[in-house]
Design an enzyme around this catalytic site. Structure first.
Site, PDB file in Angstrom:
ATOM      1  N   TRP A 126     -44.487 -26.941 -38.095  1.00 55.42           N
ATOM      2  CA  TRP A 126     -45.159 -25.650 -37.945  1.00 55.42           C
ATOM      3  C   TRP A 126     -44.082 -24.599 -37.642  1.00 55.42           C
ATOM      4  O   TRP A 126     -43.191 -24.835 -36.827  1.00 55.42           O
ATOM      5  CB  TRP A 126     -46.177 -25.716 -36.797  1.00 55.42           C
ATOM      6  N   ASP A 165     -58.562 -10.825 -38.773  1.00 51.26           N
ATOM      7  CA  ASP A 165     -58.244 -12.259 -38.632  1.00 51.26           C
ATOM      8  C   ASP A 165     -59.250 -12.929 -37.692  1.00 51.26           C
ATOM      9  O   ASP A 165     -60.363 -12.448 -37.478  1.00 51.26           O
ATOM     10  CB  ASP A 165     -56.786 -12.398 -38.161  1.00 51.26           C
ATOM     11  N   ARG A 206     -56.060 -28.164 -31.308  1.00 57.62           N
ATOM     12  CA  ARG A 206     -56.434 -26.756 -31.135  1.00 57.62           C
ATOM     13  C   ARG A 206     -57.932 -26.648 -30.793  1.00 57.62           C
ATOM     14  O   ARG A 206     -58.640 -25.785 -31.281  1.00 57.62           O
ATOM     15  CB  ARG A 206     -56.128 -25.925 -32.386  1.00 57.62           C
ATOM     16  N   LYS A 212     -58.877 -14.708 -46.113  1.00 58.01           N
ATOM     17  CA  LYS A 212     -57.815 -15.617 -45.666  1.00 58.01           C
ATOM     18  C   LYS A 212     -58.505 -16.906 -45.242  1.00 58.01           C
ATOM     19  O   LYS A 212     -59.303 -16.912 -44.311  1.00 58.01           O
ATOM     20  CB  LYS A 212     -57.066 -14.981 -44.489  1.00 58.01           C
ATOM     21  N   TRP A 213     -58.195 -17.982 -45.944  1.00 54.80           N
ATOM     22  CA  TRP A 213     -58.870 -19.278 -45.750  1.00 54.80           C
ATOM     23  C   TRP A 213     -57.919 -20.182 -44.960  1.00 54.80           C
ATOM     24  O   TRP A 213     -56.973 -20.731 -45.519  1.00 54.80           O
ATOM     25  CB  TRP A 213     -59.192 -19.877 -47.114  1.00 54.80           C
ATOM     26  N   ASP A 214     -58.190 -20.315 -43.671  1.00 56.08           N
ATOM     27  CA  ASP A 214     -57.265 -21.006 -42.772  1.00 56.08           C
ATOM     28  C   ASP A 214     -57.687 -22.460 -42.545  1.00 56.08           C
ATOM     29  O   ASP A 214     -58.829 -22.846 -42.823  1.00 56.08           O
ATOM     30  CB  ASP A 214     -57.252 -20.232 -41.437  1.00 56.08           C
ATOM     31  N   ASN A 239     -56.551 -25.407 -39.457  1.00 56.03           N
ATOM     32  CA  ASN A 239     -55.601 -25.522 -38.356  1.00 56.03           C
ATOM     33  C   ASN A 239     -55.508 -26.866 -37.646  1.00 56.03           C
ATOM     34  O   ASN A 239     -55.194 -26.895 -36.444  1.00 56.03           O
ATOM     35  CB  ASN A 239     -55.898 -24.430 -37.325  1.00 56.03           C
ATOM     36  N   CYS A 290     -54.171 -20.705 -46.165  1.00 59.69           N
ATOM     37  CA  CYS A 290     -53.327 -20.726 -44.968  1.00 59.69           C
ATOM     38  C   CYS A 290     -53.636 -22.030 -44.263  1.00 59.69           C
ATOM     39  O   CYS A 290     -54.753 -22.522 -44.313  1.00 59.69           O
ATOM     40  CB  CYS A 290     -53.729 -19.527 -44.105  1.00 59.69           C
ATOM     41  N   ASP A 346     -46.446 -19.200 -40.132  1.00 63.57           N
ATOM     42  CA  ASP A 346     -46.782 -18.415 -38.945  1.00 63.57           C
ATOM     43  C   ASP A 346     -45.522 -17.841 -38.316  1.00 63.57           C
ATOM     44  O   ASP A 346     -45.604 -17.013 -37.414  1.00 63.57           O
ATOM     45  CB  ASP A 346     -47.498 -19.289 -37.911  1.00 63.57           C
TER      46      ASP A 346
END
Ligand code: DGJ
Length: 727
Positions: free
Chosen positions: A199, A366, A443, A476-478, A480, A526, A548
């Site tokens: 990361w 965001d 997370r 924005k398609w994240d 995590n 993302c 990031d």
């Protein structure tokens, strides 16, 4: 037709503009690899030698020991028989046996390139652009048919490969491994170049000489990952940016992969790439088939630079789809590093107004606009607006942003669920999990089980509803976290190992439905930055948030490494605040702008904090990028200085017609009396004159390339740029 077949010698010869790829059926049985490299116009196909001999090799024909599968160069080796090297295919049959023996059966040539059902892949717009060869191999005992598909593009030096496996028996067959490609090179005199990372440190370039045995790259994380990209290169040991034979391999896939090279006892090299066999199996009922993802292979006789430009052009024009394939990408402002979760409508509108005044074209909101999400501990899955922050909802906010004359974009993380969410409380079995085992959070979130149809349908509906209700121009398609405790409540025990691949098929369906029903929306993928920067995602979403880590120095390495395979138009790259939030480094606004401009440009900070002087500088940067972006995003890239080899980085972008050039040169740390630095351009017309815009100076192309422009740096973190125009 650029595929030739010598029926008598059973030789297949695929040609692209500058390359040949040759295979042969050896001993009337085995599909062997003969050659891949510079174009051979009329090869002596009959005499192509692919056999050799070494003791301890088991040869099926005892009268001819030179044909052991253990040392002939093959195209699709299988497991548990006479080849002890890395197999591309492994299966478990109903009787418990595992040996697979694939014998050549037939071939078929078609114009164009067929689609791969449910999977992303490169494509043609006209059948005249490429030809496709399908070679069928059969295991007669087990009634398994394996179709190897090769597409040769005419104008690009690209060969794509994928494989379809069909169970023609009455019994079940369990596939335990099914790679997309494998091929054996005659020598091991290559370097392996790979793109490992973490990361915030994605796609750093590593280069090592091949040694005996296996050297592999892989992801077991349920995503293509920050840690290793599904891309590698085998390059002549002295190959560089402009010189030498290089062979690139890239998997059009966003999940677990396994690729690499194995050097055998005869110093031959087997290159392979496909879905990782770790945590993979696939039960094929009688009559069913399995389609592997596509591997994209590029050969260049002129070093890494040419290889990258081929990948860039292919991906820009024949992988990415939709309106934004050919359209310039908007300059955006994203609020994430500016506000994190601490925002309300007033704040976002303030940023949007400022953005519009600066010349920015898109305001992106965001994470944190939904459920009760004020930090990362809740609400993923509850995709309804937080009215405390945004009283007029997303549609109200979008409308107001558009009144400033700019567009509005929104962040989603649709593949995830927070344990603290209404969605999780309602459907605790919708996440990837194993009953009775702790569900490890990462997370503070769990992964939704996209191997299940109803979960995919939920995502399609919730995301589509929001996109249909508000004027949203960008998403924005994240994503995590990586997968743990692999299990699906939707699959029977014998299919549990299918979950990671079924997840990818589910994700691809979800993205296909959302993207195709919202053709005017620009999608950027993302995954905690660039954790899923792969061609699979690019098929659906034409750009990716590169990392990031927005520090200008760190980005030199990340963007340099990423450019090995992926086009500039795909790389989201933003100016952020200093000290930088990831590296705590202070760099000038100029350098931050110059680095971000070498990608898909934007700003990611609190725009309200700019001083008047900075605002003027930012306006100038934005005007500059608007002048440059058509050819930065769609031109050819030349890498000139490698930051992994020293203290400098430099690159150049050249428009397709060669009339417009932008080059940037960066010095990382100050060196006192470092010697002379020169910016030496590439790919100019030596006979032509070029004006350095803004400076008024005119140079000849040959002078710019051979003598270059003297560069004077003083201090740490320096950058210089040049905008040339051909006269
Ligand atoms: C990770 C992304 O990479 C960031 O840009 C940001 O969108 C955060 N997630 C939001 O949670």
């Amino acid at each position: 037709m650029n595929i030739m077949v010598d029926e008598k010698a059973k030789v297949f010869h695929l040609q692209t503009k500058n390359t040949s790829y040759i295979m042969k059926v050896a001993k009337d049985r085995y599909l062997a690899h003969v050659y891949w490299g510079k174009k051979i116009k009329t090869p002596d196909m009959e005499n192509a030698q692919i056999n050799s001999w070494v003791s301890f090799g088991a040869a099926p024909d005892s009268r001819d020991k030179s044909y052991s599968l253990d040392y002939i160069r093959q195209e699709y080796p299988t497991g548990c028989q006479t080849d002890y090297r890395m197999p591309a295919l492994e299966a478990l049959f109903a009787d418990g046996s595992r040996a697979v023996e694939l014998i050549y059966d037939s071939y078929r040539i078609t114009a164009g390139k067929p689609k791969l059902k449910g999977l992303p892949a490169t494509y043609v717009e006209d059948d005249a652009e490429a030809d496709t060869l399908e070679i069928t191999l059969v295991d007669a005992l087990k009634k398994m048919r394996v179709v190897l598909m090769y597409t040769a593009y005419h104008e690009l030096d690209v060969i794509t490969r994928s494989v379809r496996i069909v169970n023609e028996s009455a019994d079940r067959i369990v596939l335990e491994k099914a790679f997309s490609m494998s091929l054996d090179f005659e020598t091991s005199k290559y370097d392996l170049i790979q793109l490992p990372g973490a990361w915030g440190r994605e796609r750093h370039m590593e280069r090592t000489s091949l040694r005996s045995g296996l050297q592999s790259i892989q992801s077991r994380r349920g995503a293509s990952s920050h840690q290793m990209n599904p891309f590698f290169v085998l390059a002549d040991r002295d190959a560089n940016e402009e010189y030498g034979n290089v062979y690139g391999f890239n998997l059009v896939y966003s999940g677990n992969f396994h690729g690499g090279a194995e050097v055998d006892q005869l110093f031959q090299t087997r290159a392979f790439l496909g879905i990782n066999d770790y945590d993979f199996s696939w039960l094929l009922e009688s009559g069913e088939s399995f389609q592997t993802p596509e591997a994209v292979m590029v050969y260049s006789a002129h070093g890494l630079g040419e290889m990258s430009r081929t990948y860039h052009k292919l991906y820009r024009t024949r992988l990415v789809r939709g309106k934004y394939r050919d359209a310039v990408r908007p300059i955006l402002a994203n609020n994430w590093e500016g506000t994190y979760f601490d925002f309300n409508e007033e704040k976002i509108l303030g940023l949007a107004k400022e953005a519009a005044e600066l010349g920015i074209e898109l305001m992106v909101l965001d994470d944190g606009w939904f459920g009760k999400r004020n930090d990362d501990t809740s609400s993923l899955g509850d995709w309804y607006v937080n009215k405390e922050k945004l009283p007029e909802g997303i549609s109200g906010l979008a409308k107001k942003v558009r009144e400033y004359g700019i567009r509005f974009g929104l962040w989603f993380e649709p593949e995830m669920v927070s344990p603290d969410s209404d969605l999780y409380r309602e459907h605790p079995d919708w996440c990837i999990h194993i009953p009775g085992r702790e569900r490890t959070e990462c997370r503070n979130q769990l992964t939704l089980d996209l191997s299940r149809e109803e979960v995919c349908n939920y995502i399609i509906k919730t995301v589509s509803d929001i996109l249909d209700e508000a004027e949203i121009s960008y998403v924005k398609w994240d994503m995590n976290r990586h997968m743990t405790e692999l299990g699906s409540a939707g699959l029977p025990p014998e299919r549990q190992k299918e979950m990671p691949h079924r997840y990818m098929l589910g994700l691809y369906r979800v993205m296909e439905e959302i993207v195709s029903s919202h053709p005017d929306v620009l999608f950027e993928s993302c995954s905690g930055g660039g954790g899923r920067f792969d061609p699979g995602m690019l098929y659906y979403m034409p750009q990716t948030w590169t990392s990031d880590d927005t520090d200008a120095v760190e980005r030199l390495y990340i963007q340099y490494g990423t450019s090995l395979a992926y086009p500039i138009s795909a790389m989201g790259s933003h100016v952020s605040a200093v000290p930088n939030h990831q590296a705590n480094r202070v760099t000038s606004l100029k350098m931050r702008g110059d680095v971000a401009m070498s990608g898909n440009f934007g700003y990611e900070l609190d725009l309200m904090k700019f001083t008047e002087e900075e605002k003027e500088q930012v306006k100038a940067q934005i005007a500059q990028y608007k002048d440059l972006r058509t050819f930065i995003q769609s031109g050819d890239m030349y890498r000139l200085e490698n930051p992994f080899e020293g203290n400098t980085a430099a690159w150049e972008f050249v428009s397709e017609d060669g009339n417009d050039i932008f080059a940037a040169y960066f010095r990382i740390l100050c060196e006192v009396n470092p010697g002379i630095s020169r910016m030496k351009f590439q790919a100019l017309d030596p006979e032509a004159q070029y004006e350095v815009v803004g400076e008024g100076k005119v140079y000849s192309g040959d002078e710019l390339m051979e003598v270059g422009i003297l560069v004077d740096f003083w201090g740490d973190f320096q950058s210089r740029t040049w905008r040339l125009k051909k006269r």
